[in-house]
Design an enzyme around this catalytic site. Structure first.
Site, PDB file in Angstrom:
ATOM      1  N   HIS A  57       4.410  15.171   7.242  1.00 42.50           N
ATOM      2  CA  HIS A  57       5.111  14.824   8.493  1.00 42.50           C
ATOM      3  C   HIS A  57       4.400  13.670   9.200  1.00 42.50           C
ATOM      4  CE1 HIS A  57       7.727  16.486  11.962  1.00 42.50           C
ATOM      5  NE2 HIS A  57       7.446  15.209  12.187  1.00 42.50           N
ATOM      6  N   HIS A  59       5.085   9.513  10.924  1.00 44.77           N
ATOM      7  CA  HIS A  59       6.022   8.471  11.364  1.00 44.77           C
ATOM      8  C   HIS A  59       5.354   7.123  11.147  1.00 44.77           C
ATOM      9  CE1 HIS A  59       8.764  11.400  13.150  1.00 44.77           C
ATOM     10  NE2 HIS A  59       7.669  12.070  13.497  1.00 44.77           N
ATOM     11  N   ARG A  61       6.993   4.058  11.242  1.00 46.15           N
ATOM     12  CA  ARG A  61       7.566   3.085  12.204  1.00 46.15           C
ATOM     13  C   ARG A  61       8.094   1.779  11.612  1.00 46.15           C
ATOM     14  NH1 ARG A  61       7.880   7.106  15.771  1.00 46.15           N
ATOM     15  NH2 ARG A  61       6.014   7.491  17.013  1.00 46.15           N
ATOM     16  N   ASN A  91      13.163   8.375  10.989  1.00 46.77           N
ATOM     17  CA  ASN A  91      13.598   7.808  12.292  1.00 46.77           C
ATOM     18  C   ASN A  91      13.153   6.350  12.414  1.00 46.77           C
ATOM     19  OD1 ASN A  91      10.927   8.678  12.512  1.00 46.77           O
ATOM     20  ND2 ASN A  91      11.089   9.101  14.699  1.00 46.77           N
ATOM     21  N   HIS A 175      13.816  19.630  12.698  1.00 45.24           N
ATOM     22  CA  HIS A 175      13.200  19.513  14.019  1.00 45.24           C
ATOM     23  C   HIS A 175      14.047  20.421  14.910  1.00 45.24           C
ATOM     24  CE1 HIS A 175      11.617  17.050  17.558  1.00 45.24           C
ATOM     25  NE2 HIS A 175      12.627  17.731  18.083  1.00 45.24           N
ATOM     26  N   ASP A 302       2.415  15.408  12.152  1.00 47.67           N
ATOM     27  CA  ASP A 302       3.378  14.746  13.049  1.00 47.67           C
ATOM     28  C   ASP A 302       2.746  13.482  13.651  1.00 47.67           C
ATOM     29  OD1 ASP A 302       5.671  14.136  14.415  1.00 47.67           O
ATOM     30  OD2 ASP A 302       5.605  15.857  15.762  1.00 47.67           O
ATOM     31  N   HIS A 306       2.019   5.246  19.024  1.00 50.98           N
ATOM     32  CA  HIS A 306       2.697   4.455  20.060  1.00 50.98           C
ATOM     33  C   HIS A 306       1.715   3.423  20.582  1.00 50.98           C
ATOM     34  CE1 HIS A 306       6.295   6.890  20.243  1.00 50.98           C
ATOM     35  NE2 HIS A 306       5.560   7.990  20.326  1.00 50.98           N
ATOM     36  N   GLY A 321       4.576  12.048  21.442  1.00 55.13           N
ATOM     37  CA  GLY A 321       3.847  11.947  20.180  1.00 55.13           C
ATOM     38  C   GLY A 321       2.427  11.455  20.322  1.00 55.13           C
TER      39      GLY A 321
HETATM   40 ZN    ZN Z   1       9.902  16.495  15.141  1.00 53.76          ZN
END
Ligand code: ZN
Length: 427
Positions: A57, A59, A61, A91, A175, A302, A306, A321
């Protein structure tokens, strides 16, 4: 090309023993064998050799949000944390929701040595309305499907997706969040939300969605995986469903194991803002207990980078996040293994063996002759402090900066190649 890792310790048949590994052409050739020479020899000075960690999991980007992270920097962060395989969420912009876009994503993912398993979304543009063509995306290489970042509101869409994925025998990673119940919340409902005078997110917004989806999953037989479970009620429901034979698994994040909503520091509260939010102390303890009794199957970070400007927007307006790749192992080792709460073998299972098994990952880390040399080596002696300047991720949004930990990464190999190596006097 041969590489010999000397003077390590590691688990061989469930026992922690002195360990030496010979790697030939990217694969493990000998575990504690007789060979004493190689093209390159690395003396591990009694550091701990683990199978490469797996984090399903993260991200990354890219494309769409490369000011926050890129595949290169996210990959560098992963190997800095000892991860050799990661699961990248969908995402992105564009969303990899067609075979052409998905294949393009796989090409982009080649920019880093870490092995990336790419999620495809469940619905087009992750909008929750129209399901994707699962078979085509599976053919293109999707290993699992997730609209992570948002729950799937429409029950009929969810049921349809589960029926199709059950036939394909591929997991749906949820989610779990009912947006009609989240109340525009930014912190856990109750004391935390009151303290910061912001709207709160109730436990039921997660648990009610899981209840519905467990019923749907049971009727389809799909592998239903719950992302970042965070409430005691959710864990109880999953425990009951497992006992009834529902094909459900779930993950928990390091931050939901380590922090609760009383620990949010007012001076940088935005660094404690994520979705699902940090819950109560009772919820946190239920997460720890859930892992130990087998209700929770694995740990996933996760990792959600940012920019500083993003988080300067403060608790109400900043995005959800925190980064997690580079701190997960050391934090969990320090707080749970070093303190005697978990055996080291359990932590390695939750961070490597279990995700490999549950998601049937081929060519991912395990210390076995003939397998890919996906290996992480950790220093379990030296205490270091988590410093912003040591992050290889573009994101420095972590509530753990300044913490003292043991368990920094010495070396990470992916397919026998050095993907990360600690510099002298660095962490
Ligand atoms: Zn999530």
């Amino acid at each position: 090309m041969t590489l010999l890792l000397k003077n390590g310790v590691g688990f061989v048949e469930h026992k922690l023993v002195p360990l030496q590994i010979l790697i030939v052409n990217g694969r493990i050739q000998e575990l504690n064998g007789a060979t004493n020479q190689a093209d390159e020899v690395i003396d591990l000075q009694h550091a701990f050799i683990s199978p490469g960690l797996i984090d399903l999991h993260v991200h990354l980007r890219e494309p769409g949000f490369t000011n926050k992270e890129t595949i290169r920097t996210g990959g560098a962060a992963a190997v800095h944390g000892g991860f050799t395989t990661i699961g990248a969420m969908a995402n992105l912009n564009p969303t990899p929701d067609t075979p052409a876009r998905f294949k393009h994503q796989l090409e982009l993912n080649q920019q880093t040595p870490v092995k990336i398993k790419q999620y495809a979304p469940v619905t087009k543009k992750r909008a929750g309305h129209e399901i994707v063509d699962f078979a085509q995306l599976a053919n293109a290489g999707a290993f699992a499907f997730s609209d992570d970042g948002a729950g799937i509101e429409n029950a009929n869409v969810m049921l349809n997706a589960m029926q199709k994925l059950a036939k394909l025998q591929l997991p749906l990673c949820d989610h779990a969040q009912d947006m009609t119940l989240t109340n525009g919340g930014v912190l856990n409902a109750g004391a935390a939300a009151q303290r910061f005078k912001v709207p709160g997110v109730n436990n039921v917004s997660e648990t009610a969605q899981i209840a519905r989806n467990l019923v749907l999953a049971a009727s389809t037989g799909v592998h239903y995986h719950v992302c970042h479970v965070s409430t005691k009620e959710s864990i109880n429901l999953i425990r009951v469903a497992k006992a009834q034979g529902v094909n459900v698994t779930c993950e928990v994040t390091p931050h939901h194991l380590l922090l609760d909503d009383t620990m949010i520091k007012a001076e940088h509260a935005a660094q404690f803002k994520m979705n699902p939010p940090l819950r109560s102390a009772a919820d946190r303890l239920a997460c720890v207990a859930g892992l130990l009794d087998g209700t929770i199957d694995m740990i996933a970070t996760d990792h959600a980078p940012h920019t500083e400007t993003d988080k300067e927007l403060g608790i109400l307006s900043s995005p959800n996040g925190i980064v997690g790749s580079e701190t997960a192992f050391a934090l969990l080792y320090t707080k749970f293994v070093k303190t005697g709460i978990w055996p080291l073998a359990n932590l390695i299972n939750w961070m490597s063996t279990a995700p490999k098994k549950l998601f049937q990952l081929q060519n991912a880390g395990q210390l076995k002759v003939g397998d890919s040399a996906d290996i992480a080596v950790f220093d379990l002696d030296r205490q270091v402090s988590i410093k912003e300047t040591n992050f290889l991720s573009k994101g420095h949004n972590s509530p753990f900066i300044g913490e003292s930990v043991i368990g920094s990464t010495v070396l990470t190999l992916v397919d026998g190649k050095v993907a990360y190596r600690r510099k002298q006097d660095n962490d």
